[in-house]
Design a protein around this motif. Structure first.
Motif, PDB file in Angstrom:
ATOM      1  N   SER A  57       6.185  -6.552   7.974  1.00  0.00           N
ATOM      2  CA  SER A  57       7.477  -6.530   8.660  1.00  0.00           C
ATOM      3  C   SER A  57       8.539  -6.894   7.632  1.00  0.00           C
ATOM      4  O   SER A  57       8.222  -7.386   6.550  1.00  0.00           O
ATOM      5  N   PRO A  58       9.806  -6.686   7.993  1.00  0.00           N
ATOM      6  CA  PRO A  58      10.851  -7.216   7.118  1.00  0.00           C
ATOM      7  C   PRO A  58      10.800  -8.740   7.163  1.00  0.00           C
ATOM      8  O   PRO A  58      10.313  -9.320   8.143  1.00  0.00           O
ATOM      9  N   PRO A  59      11.292  -9.417   6.137  1.00  0.00           N
ATOM     10  CA  PRO A  59      11.299 -10.877   6.181  1.00  0.00           C
ATOM     11  C   PRO A  59      12.230 -11.377   7.282  1.00  0.00           C
ATOM     12  O   PRO A  59      13.284 -10.789   7.543  1.00  0.00           O
ATOM     13  N   TRP A 125       7.827  -4.456  -2.395  1.00  0.00           N
ATOM     14  CA  TRP A 125       8.682  -3.298  -2.133  1.00  0.00           C
ATOM     15  C   TRP A 125       7.804  -2.109  -1.773  1.00  0.00           C
ATOM     16  O   TRP A 125       6.853  -1.801  -2.486  1.00  0.00           O
ATOM     17  N   LEU A 126       8.113  -1.454  -0.662  1.00  0.00           N
ATOM     18  CA  LEU A 126       7.373  -0.265  -0.201  1.00  0.00           C
ATOM     19  C   LEU A 126       8.309   0.930  -0.254  1.00  0.00           C
ATOM     20  O   LEU A 126       9.455   0.844   0.204  1.00  0.00           O
ATOM     21  N   LEU A 127       7.817   2.036  -0.790  1.00  0.00           N
ATOM     22  CA  LEU A 127       8.598   3.266  -0.750  1.00  0.00           C
ATOM     23  C   LEU A 127       8.842   3.644   0.710  1.00  0.00           C
ATOM     24  O   LEU A 127       7.911   3.612   1.522  1.00  0.00           O
ATOM     25  N   VAL A 128      10.077   3.981   1.034  1.00  0.00           N
ATOM     26  CA  VAL A 128      10.424   4.333   2.415  1.00  0.00           C
ATOM     27  C   VAL A 128       9.544   5.478   2.902  1.00  0.00           C
ATOM     28  O   VAL A 128       9.122   5.499   4.065  1.00  0.00           O
ATOM     29  N   TRP A 136       1.953  -2.103  10.632  1.00  0.00           N
ATOM     30  CA  TRP A 136       3.153  -2.816  11.031  1.00  0.00           C
ATOM     31  C   TRP A 136       2.830  -3.915  12.024  1.00  0.00           C
ATOM     32  O   TRP A 136       1.925  -3.774  12.854  1.00  0.00           O
ATOM     33  N   ARG A 137       3.600  -4.976  11.971  1.00  0.00           N
ATOM     34  CA  ARG A 137       3.416  -6.104  12.888  1.00  0.00           C
ATOM     35  C   ARG A 137       3.670  -5.673  14.328  1.00  0.00           C
ATOM     36  O   ARG A 137       3.006  -6.130  15.246  1.00  0.00           O
ATOM     37  N   GLY A 142       7.970   0.721  11.639  1.00  0.00           N
ATOM     38  CA  GLY A 142       8.237   1.481  10.414  1.00  0.00           C
ATOM     39  C   GLY A 142       9.187   2.632  10.638  1.00  0.00           C
ATOM     40  O   GLY A 142      10.118   2.859   9.855  1.00  0.00           O
ATOM     41  N   GLU A 143       8.976   3.362  11.725  1.00  0.00           N
ATOM     42  CA  GLU A 143       9.844   4.504  12.035  1.00  0.00           C
ATOM     43  C   GLU A 143      11.259   4.041  12.359  1.00  0.00           C
ATOM     44  O   GLU A 143      12.240   4.679  11.959  1.00  0.00           O
TER      45      GLU A 143
END
Length: 159
Positions: A57-59, A125-128, A136-137, A142-143
């Motif tokens: 997830s994002p921080p 860092w993940l490529l979009v 994903w949590r 992600g979408e």
């Protein structure tokens, strides 16, 4: 023996606590939210944290008593990644009340360093383009993040 155990536990607790977050740079009227985090993109990549179960997830995390959502996003991102970021505009409020802010890297942001190894197993860092390749949590997260970034790139910062 007991003294050695106490010293060892002290070092372990200090390692788990990480560095203290820098002062929140946000100025203005702060928002109220139960939790908040940062969406950071750089060179076609997004900043993510992975928990012990391998979900990303994002921080972000819970707001402390009396803390604005913007300052919670700043603090939580620092605690989970070691990055000191500039918190920007609100991108989205999820149905859980989580406020997601657009955050920016600046020249003094630092490098990714795990501050809370018991909470976050890694930050990276993940490529979009690879959002479908991770666990994903939350379902569909992600979408949603990819769509937010695409809208931002087209000049529409809000969904």
């Amino acid at each position: 023996m007991l003294r050695t155990l106490i010293v060892s536990l002290s070092f372990l607790l200090a390692a788990c606590a990480g560095s203290e977050a820098p002062d929140c740079p946000f100025t203005g009227v702060g928002a109220n939210a139960p939790s908040a985090g940062c969406l950071v993109s750089l060179d076609g990549r997004i900043l993510l944290v992975e928990n012990g179960a391998g979900k990303v997830s994002p921080p972000g995390g819970k707001t402390q008593s009396g803390e604005s959502a913007q300052c919670a996003a700043h603090r939580e991102t620092f605690e989970e990644t070691g990055l000191d970021l500039a918190v920007g505009p609100l991108l989205m409020t999820f149905d859980t009340g989580f406020n997601l802010y657009r955050c920016e890297i600046h020249e003094n942001s630092g490098e990714i360093t795990l501050q809370r190894p018991m909470e976050v197993s890694r930050a990276y860092w993940l490529l979009v383009q690879d959002v479908e390749r991770v666990r994903w949590r939350y379902p569909g997260q992600g979408e949603i993040l990819r769509d937010l970034l695409q809208r931002q790139n087209k000049g529409d910062a809000r969904p």
